[in-house]
Design a protein around this motif. Structure first.
Motif, PDB file in Angstrom:
ATOM      1  N   VAL A 270       0.915  -1.062   0.057  1.00 36.51           N
ATOM      2  CA  VAL A 270       0.015   0.269  -0.005  1.00 36.51           C
ATOM      3  C   VAL A 270       0.859   1.129   0.048  1.00 36.51           C
ATOM      4  O   VAL A 270       2.089   1.243   0.420  1.00 36.51           O
ATOM      5  N   SER A 271       0.419   2.342  -0.260  1.00 36.18           N
ATOM      6  CA  SER A 271       0.920   3.616  -0.420  1.00 36.18           C
ATOM      7  C   SER A 271       0.830   4.195   0.990  1.00 36.18           C
ATOM      8  O   SER A 271      -0.493   4.500   1.208  1.00 36.18           O
ATOM      9  N   VAL A 272       1.989   4.929   1.426  1.00 37.78           N
ATOM     10  CA  VAL A 272       1.619   5.235   2.895  1.00 37.78           C
ATOM     11  C   VAL A 272       2.487   6.769   2.912  1.00 37.78           C
ATOM     12  O   VAL A 272       3.382   6.888   2.155  1.00 37.78           O
TER      13      VAL A 272
ATOM     14  N   HIS B 191       9.056  14.282   9.037  1.00 40.74           N
ATOM     15  CA  HIS B 191      10.267  13.927   8.584  1.00 40.74           C
ATOM     16  C   HIS B 191      10.780  12.653   9.180  1.00 40.74           C
ATOM     17  O   HIS B 191      10.952  12.902  10.677  1.00 40.74           O
ATOM     18  N   LEU B 192      11.310  11.724   8.915  1.00 40.61           N
ATOM     19  CA  LEU B 192      11.633  10.537   9.545  1.00 40.61           C
ATOM     20  C   LEU B 192      12.807   9.947   8.918  1.00 40.61           C
ATOM     21  O   LEU B 192      13.022   9.758   7.793  1.00 40.61           O
TER      22      LEU B 192
ATOM     23  N   SER C 202      10.599  12.495   3.876  1.00 44.05           N
ATOM     24  CA  SER C 202       9.890  13.953   4.195  1.00 44.05           C
ATOM     25  C   SER C 202       8.593  13.948   4.612  1.00 44.05           C
ATOM     26  O   SER C 202       8.238  13.012   4.142  1.00 44.05           O
ATOM     27  N   ARG C 203       7.968  14.888   5.324  1.00 42.34           N
ATOM     28  CA  ARG C 203       6.663  14.945   5.564  1.00 42.34           C
ATOM     29  C   ARG C 203       5.872  14.940   4.564  1.00 42.34           C
ATOM     30  O   ARG C 203       5.963  15.875   3.470  1.00 42.34           O
TER      31      ARG C 203
ATOM     32  N   THR D 205      -4.817  -2.351  11.651  1.00 43.32           N
ATOM     33  CA  THR D 205      -3.159  -1.629  11.716  1.00 43.32           C
ATOM     34  C   THR D 205      -2.111  -2.436  11.244  1.00 43.32           C
ATOM     35  O   THR D 205      -2.484  -3.775  11.338  1.00 43.32           O
ATOM     36  N   PHE D 206      -1.203  -1.853  10.874  1.00 47.20           N
ATOM     37  CA  PHE D 206      -0.121  -2.575  10.487  1.00 47.20           C
ATOM     38  C   PHE D 206       1.268  -1.784  10.635  1.00 47.20           C
ATOM     39  O   PHE D 206       1.239  -0.512  10.884  1.00 47.20           O
ATOM     40  N   SER D 207       2.429  -2.525  10.915  1.00 50.17           N
ATOM     41  CA  SER D 207       3.696  -1.493  11.097  1.00 50.17           C
ATOM     42  C   SER D 207       4.241  -1.334   9.865  1.00 50.17           C
ATOM     43  O   SER D 207       4.558  -2.082   8.912  1.00 50.17           O
ATOM     44  N   VAL D 208       4.937  -0.124   9.647  1.00 49.91           N
ATOM     45  CA  VAL D 208       5.615   0.587   8.636  1.00 49.91           C
ATOM     46  C   VAL D 208       6.732   0.891   8.943  1.00 49.91           C
ATOM     47  O   VAL D 208       7.104   1.438   9.881  1.00 49.91           O
ATOM     48  N   THR D 209       7.954   0.580   8.079  1.00 53.56           N
ATOM     49  CA  THR D 209       9.387   0.551   8.363  1.00 53.56           C
ATOM     50  C   THR D 209       9.655   1.779   7.401  1.00 53.56           C
ATOM     51  O   THR D 209       9.652   1.604   6.060  1.00 53.56           O
ATOM     52  N   VAL D 210      10.321   2.822   7.815  1.00 53.10           N
ATOM     53  CA  VAL D 210      10.604   3.763   6.720  1.00 53.10           C
ATOM     54  C   VAL D 210      11.823   3.265   6.193  1.00 53.10           C
ATOM     55  O   VAL D 210      12.726   2.883   6.569  1.00 53.10           O
ATOM     56  N   PRO D 211      11.833   3.403   4.748  1.00 50.00           N
ATOM     57  CA  PRO D 211      12.947   2.974   3.921  1.00 50.00           C
ATOM     58  C   PRO D 211      14.345   3.744   3.779  1.00 50.00           C
ATOM     59  O   PRO D 211      14.160   4.834   4.774  1.00 50.00           O
TER      60      PRO D 211
END
Length: 269
Positions: free
Chosen positions: A19-21, A26-27, A52-53, A41-47
């Motif tokens: 899915v597109s998140v 900024h992370l 950026s926000r 709910t599901f967990s998302v890990t930043v690549p």
């Protein structure tokens, strides 16, 4: 949300939906946050490289993979509006815990709101291992009470009981000056905690709430002129007090069974 695209999982032959998140802020790469899709709910890990926000990236949708377990319900924050007015402090009654927290222990209530939003006590996105903002701000609050009692006792000792005036040559005025400076510091910190940490603005921007008055400085005016109303409004905005009983001494001011906050229909803070 972008249309989901199914891709095969090589090791098990089970299709995984991507899915597109949209990044909530900024992370850095590797940061983990929760999102919601299809009511789960599901967990998302930043690549790697971070985001950026507002930046959109793909993430695998694995229901039940959220940090707080599968099937955690989400409490949707209204989009484009506040739930109620700034002065609706007594909406849930004059004995509501959040109201009295705002009156008697404003910073502690702010800490509870920050915990709901996953922020640290400075109003920035919390990282693993950060001290609970509720505990930090709750610890600061009693200092103001101790200060008032201490200075009152000191000043009383330098007043002539027969005239009710300061004893000439005593450090009365010096202590008074220090007391005023301390009071000013407490006021500045309270405004900083609400305004400079971007707490109110953070909620407005995340919820798409436009300024209605004092364009460009609405958050500042609310924090300066009515800090109590501002904090209690933020508390009502980030909780479902109609369903979940407010608590004075919990980290979030809500029962552990209360759902996480959901912004924009998909993202959970």
């Amino acid at each position: 949300m972008e249309p989901a695209v199914a891709i095969p999982m090589a090791d098990k032959g089970v299709p995984v939906v991507e899915v597109s998140v949209s990044a909530p802020s900024h992370l850095p790469g590797g940061y983990i946050f929760d999102a919601a899709a299809n009511g789960q709910t599901f967990s998302v890990t930043v690549p790697a490289g971070g985001v950026s926000r507002g930046q959109t990236f793909s993430a695998p949708f694995v229901p039940g993979g959220g940090r707080h377990g599968g099937g955690v319900p989400a409490s949707a924050v209204p989009e484009g509006r506040w739930k109620d007015g700034l002065c609706d402090c007594c909406m849930f009654g004059c004995c509501h815990p959040a109201l009295w927290m705002g009156i008697c222990c404003r910073l502690a209530l702010l800490g509870q709101v920050q915990n709901r939003l996953r922020l640290n006590w400075l109003g920035e996105r919390a990282n693993p291992g950060d001290q609970s903002p509720f505990k930090v701000l709750l610890g600061i609050s009693p200092l103001a009470v101790v200060k008032s009692v201490l200075f009152s006792s000191l000043l009383q000792g330098f007043i002539d009981p027969s005239t009710g005036l300061p004893i000439e040559g005593s450090p009365y005025w010096a202590i008074t000056a220090v007391n005023i400076a301390f009071n000013f510091a407490v006021i500045v910190f309270s405004i900083y905690a609400i305004l400079l940490s971007r707490q109110r603005r953070y909620i407005r921007e995340r919820s798409g709430i436009p300024e209605k008055s004092c364009q460009g400085c609405e958050d500042c005016c609310c924090a300066f002129w009515c800090g109590c109303c501002t904090v209690t409004q933020m508390a009502r905005q980030t909780a479902e007090y109609e369903t979940y009983v407010a608590q004075c001494c919990s980290e979030t001011g809500l029962p552990v069974s209360a759902p996480q906050l959901q912004f924009g229909g998909t993202e959970i803070v």
